[in-house]
Write an enzyme that holds these catalytic residues in place. Sequence first.
Site, PDB file in Angstrom:
ATOM      1  N   GLU A  72      -0.870   4.359  -7.961  1.00  0.00           N
ATOM      2  CA  GLU A  72      -0.593   5.301  -6.880  1.00  0.00           C
ATOM      3  C   GLU A  72       0.623   6.120  -7.294  1.00  0.00           C
ATOM      4  O   GLU A  72       1.659   5.560  -7.676  1.00  0.00           O
ATOM      5  CB  GLU A  72      -0.317   4.520  -5.583  1.00  0.00           C
ATOM      6  CG  GLU A  72      -0.212   5.384  -4.366  1.00  0.00           C
ATOM      7  CD  GLU A  72      -1.567   5.752  -3.750  1.00  0.00           C
ATOM      8  OE1 GLU A  72      -2.620   5.556  -4.399  1.00  0.00           O
ATOM      9  OE2 GLU A  72      -1.557   6.254  -2.610  1.00  0.00           O
ATOM     10  N   ARG A  81     -17.114   0.999  -1.628  1.00  0.00           N
ATOM     11  CA  ARG A  81     -16.147   0.494  -0.651  1.00  0.00           C
ATOM     12  C   ARG A  81     -16.454  -0.993  -0.511  1.00  0.00           C
ATOM     13  O   ARG A  81     -17.495  -1.348   0.041  1.00  0.00           O
ATOM     14  CB  ARG A  81     -16.305   1.247   0.672  1.00  0.00           C
ATOM     15  CG  ARG A  81     -15.018   1.367   1.432  1.00  0.00           C
ATOM     16  CD  ARG A  81     -15.114   2.339   2.562  1.00  0.00           C
ATOM     17  NE  ARG A  81     -14.705   3.691   2.226  1.00  0.00           N
ATOM     18  CZ  ARG A  81     -13.451   4.098   2.091  1.00  0.00           C
ATOM     19  NH1 ARG A  81     -12.461   3.250   2.225  1.00  0.00           N
ATOM     20  NH2 ARG A  81     -13.176   5.344   1.786  1.00  0.00           N
ATOM     21  N   LYS A  92      -7.508  -2.918   3.233  1.00  0.00           N
ATOM     22  CA  LYS A  92      -6.207  -2.313   3.524  1.00  0.00           C
ATOM     23  C   LYS A  92      -5.821  -2.710   4.939  1.00  0.00           C
ATOM     24  O   LYS A  92      -6.682  -2.797   5.827  1.00  0.00           O
ATOM     25  CB  LYS A  92      -6.262  -0.788   3.358  1.00  0.00           C
ATOM     26  CG  LYS A  92      -7.417  -0.110   4.050  1.00  0.00           C
ATOM     27  CD  LYS A  92      -7.425   1.386   3.752  1.00  0.00           C
ATOM     28  CE  LYS A  92      -8.695   2.027   4.311  1.00  0.00           C
ATOM     29  NZ  LYS A  92      -8.802   3.448   4.087  1.00  0.00           N
ATOM     30  N   LYS A 114       0.885  -1.183   0.000  1.00  0.00           N
ATOM     31  CA  LYS A 114       0.000   0.000   0.000  1.00  0.00           C
ATOM     32  C   LYS A 114       0.908   1.214   0.000  1.00  0.00           C
ATOM     33  O   LYS A 114       1.493   1.577   1.018  1.00  0.00           O
ATOM     34  CB  LYS A 114      -0.929   0.013   1.223  1.00  0.00           C
ATOM     35  CG  LYS A 114      -1.906   1.201   1.193  1.00  0.00           C
ATOM     36  CD  LYS A 114      -2.835   1.214   2.391  1.00  0.00           C
ATOM     37  CE  LYS A 114      -4.016   2.171   2.233  1.00  0.00           C
ATOM     38  NZ  LYS A 114      -3.751   3.519   1.816  1.00  0.00           N
TER      39      LYS A 114
HETATM   40  P1  ATP Z   1      -6.350   6.111   2.718  1.00  0.00           P
HETATM   41  O1  ATP Z   1      -6.846   7.366   3.348  1.00  0.00           O
HETATM   42  O2  ATP Z   1      -6.040   5.020   3.681  1.00  0.00           O
HETATM   43  O3  ATP Z   1      -5.307   6.321   1.679  1.00  0.00           O
HETATM   44  P2  ATP Z   1      -8.477   6.197   0.944  1.00  0.00           P
HETATM   45  O4  ATP Z   1      -9.712   6.624   1.639  1.00  0.00           O
HETATM   46  O5  ATP Z   1      -7.744   7.191   0.124  1.00  0.00           O
HETATM   47  O6  ATP Z   1      -7.543   5.516   1.996  1.00  0.00           O
HETATM   48  P3  ATP Z   1      -9.017   3.515   0.493  1.00  0.00           P
HETATM   49  O7  ATP Z   1      -9.754   2.815  -0.560  1.00  0.00           O
HETATM   50  O8  ATP Z   1      -9.590   3.466   1.838  1.00  0.00           O
HETATM   51  O9  ATP Z   1      -8.809   4.995   0.020  1.00  0.00           O
HETATM   52  O10 ATP Z   1      -7.539   2.930   0.550  1.00  0.00           O
HETATM   53  C1  ATP Z   1      -7.004   2.567  -0.641  1.00  0.00           C
HETATM   54  C2  ATP Z   1      -6.109   3.635  -1.169  1.00  0.00           C
HETATM   55  O11 ATP Z   1      -4.774   3.203  -1.047  1.00  0.00           O
HETATM   56  C3  ATP Z   1      -6.336   3.807  -2.634  1.00  0.00           C
HETATM   57  O12 ATP Z   1      -7.278   4.823  -2.852  1.00  0.00           O
HETATM   58  C4  ATP Z   1      -5.004   4.153  -3.197  1.00  0.00           C
HETATM   59  O13 ATP Z   1      -4.883   5.554  -3.257  1.00  0.00           O
HETATM   60  C5  ATP Z   1      -4.028   3.654  -2.155  1.00  0.00           C
HETATM   61  N1  ATP Z   1      -3.163   2.561  -2.617  1.00  0.00           N
HETATM   62  C6  ATP Z   1      -1.819   2.499  -2.408  1.00  0.00           C
HETATM   63  N2  ATP Z   1      -1.311   1.387  -2.912  1.00  0.00           N
HETATM   64  C7  ATP Z   1      -2.319   0.692  -3.489  1.00  0.00           C
HETATM   65  C8  ATP Z   1      -2.398  -0.543  -4.170  1.00  0.00           C
HETATM   66  N3  ATP Z   1      -1.341  -1.320  -4.371  1.00  0.00           N
HETATM   67  N4  ATP Z   1      -3.628  -0.932  -4.608  1.00  0.00           N
HETATM   68  C9  ATP Z   1      -4.709  -0.189  -4.412  1.00  0.00           C
HETATM   69  N5  ATP Z   1      -4.695   1.003  -3.768  1.00  0.00           N
HETATM   70  C10 ATP Z   1      -3.507   1.446  -3.296  1.00  0.00           C
END
Ligand code: ATP
Length: 580
Positions: free
Chosen positions: A301, A432, A438, A252
């Site tokens: 990302e 979601r 995550k 991540k």
């Molecule tokens: P956070 O605030 O934790 O970044 P978020 O609300 O932006 O989360 P979530 O869907 O909750 O979004 O967490 C996934 C996020 O993590 C994605 O939106 C993306 O930006 C990021 N990310 C980083 N690495 C990856 C990956 N390998 N695959 C998918 N998403 C990833």
Amino acid sequence: MLFKEVCDIFNKIESTTKRLEKMDYFIELIKLTNKKGSAEDLKKICYITIGRVFAEYENKELGIGPSLLIEAVKTIGIDEKKLLNTIKETGDMGMAVEKLSSDIKQISLFQTPPTLDDIYDTLKKISEIEGANSQKKKIRHISSLLLKASPLERRYIVRLILEDMRIGMNVPTILGAFSVYFNIPKEKLEKIYAVVNDIGLIAEKLMLNVDIDNDEDLKLRIFRPIKPMLAQLIPSIDDAIIEMGAPQFETKYDGARVQIHKKNKDVKIYSRKLEDITNSIPEIVEEVKNMDVNNIIVEGECVAIDLKTGHPRPFQDILRRFRRKYDIDKMKEEINLRVYLFDILYYNKPLIDLPLKERREILENIVGTNDWEKDKIKIENEIKSKKKIDISYKLTTDNIKKALEFYKWSLSIGHEGVMIKNPNAPYTPGSRVKTMYKFKPTLESLDVVITKAKIGMGKRKDWYGSFEISVRDEEGNLYPIGHVGSGLSEEELGKLTEMINSIKINEIDGETIVEPKIVLEVTYEEIQESDKYECGYALRFPRVVRIRDDKSVDDINTIDDVKRIFAIQKGKSKKFMKGD
Ligand code: ATP
């Protein structure tokens, strides 16, 4: 169609809190359009209902702040002080202007009442005004609209300009009304909406009676960004393995999400909020242009890499790049970007219904592989390279020990944790999902929106220093959950002060009420149950992690998220910390 006819129904919608009744009134609006208007009219009505003049995917705003609107209202004869007092009383500028309508200069009695087109088209025109004297021109257009309108119409024109209609209608309720009126399952409409992200387009197509299953405009299309699929937090890696068997683990990355669209040599890159950020990251655009494939939509990302350590630089550095309009070449040298691609949604045709493992295979055929078990040495060698586009590091396993090792390694190279994905799952835009988790070492931070701000004291007396922060419910109503002041640098306080001044609505008891536009990511010691706030919870010792310019009020956490984290926190202790 007359705008008045639409406003009369908006008024009825506003007068009830019951969702089903709201839906029934909206159906009245559809029937009215069917009788007196066109498919195009229903399209406009839908945008107005959700406080917009542009399609959602376009991510364009009217760009008229409350202060400009107040200037316009003053020119039609309403006294500023009286206006501000009435806003204080009603908490709503639309209602205030309606109430003070008797103060407005009279114009000819023979004036024809405004049509839906008059209002919609003028507002669209206002949004396009640029250059010298643009403020003055905008004020002139707004005042002439308000002069022509009746008191009730003024309420809704003002609210539309502020992009907050306050009638309690949102896209799901409109889709609910469509489902009843056009007799189509709501889930089907929701699925289409997630792909097109344009409620007006769906309205128009339904009115035109097209075959919605096969209409090309309603399918995923290059250069029309879609809402990203979002992940849920999972308390332990074991839980994910029990649930998914052998999930696909990925690093991540600590960066910002990007959606890249490419058709021949044309490339556009969109942020998580679907803003077009193509011009701010030319080196990535160049690299994508050189990719040997056409007609693709990929997601990844974007990370600012420190070339000395190979570790990510602070998130704010990426946002500085995304926001930048000038000196882009200089910034390019200063902040080195890399995009780790993790999904492909389109390749000559939509791919979102394919299982992840097949999408990944297609992506690997284009960008190469990065299988952590096999390629670890290669990956570690490349971390500090100037590579601009890469594929996410992946490990597919049902072995908890290996998964933990990968997780710890991902942390050791400076990233946030791991994503855990079900290899058999399709891509579900805008949701979601439970097929992508995550896993991070800390309690989940919350994204909240600033609803009020207070000037600071002592060293902070020139800035706003304390902020009321709110979460939302499913309908989009906002609920305060605490006040935050710590965690912000002087530079950030200065920036926030500037932002707050531009979205100020009113001042009550020394607190400035603002349009809910600034999203903050906050951590906290814990979530407590509380009588102080209507939502029933309060954040203990909240602290700002960062200003989330990449998110809008629609992306903030909900009360349900707070409840969920509260429950995790309660049962947390050992289970939550597994993997630490
Ligand atoms: P956070 O605030 O934790 O970044 P978020 O609300 O932006 O989360 P979530 O869907 O909750 O979004 O967490 C996934 C996020 O993590 C994605 O939106 C993306 O930006 C990021 N990310 C980083 N690495 C990856 C990956 N390998 N695959 C998918 N998403 C990833």
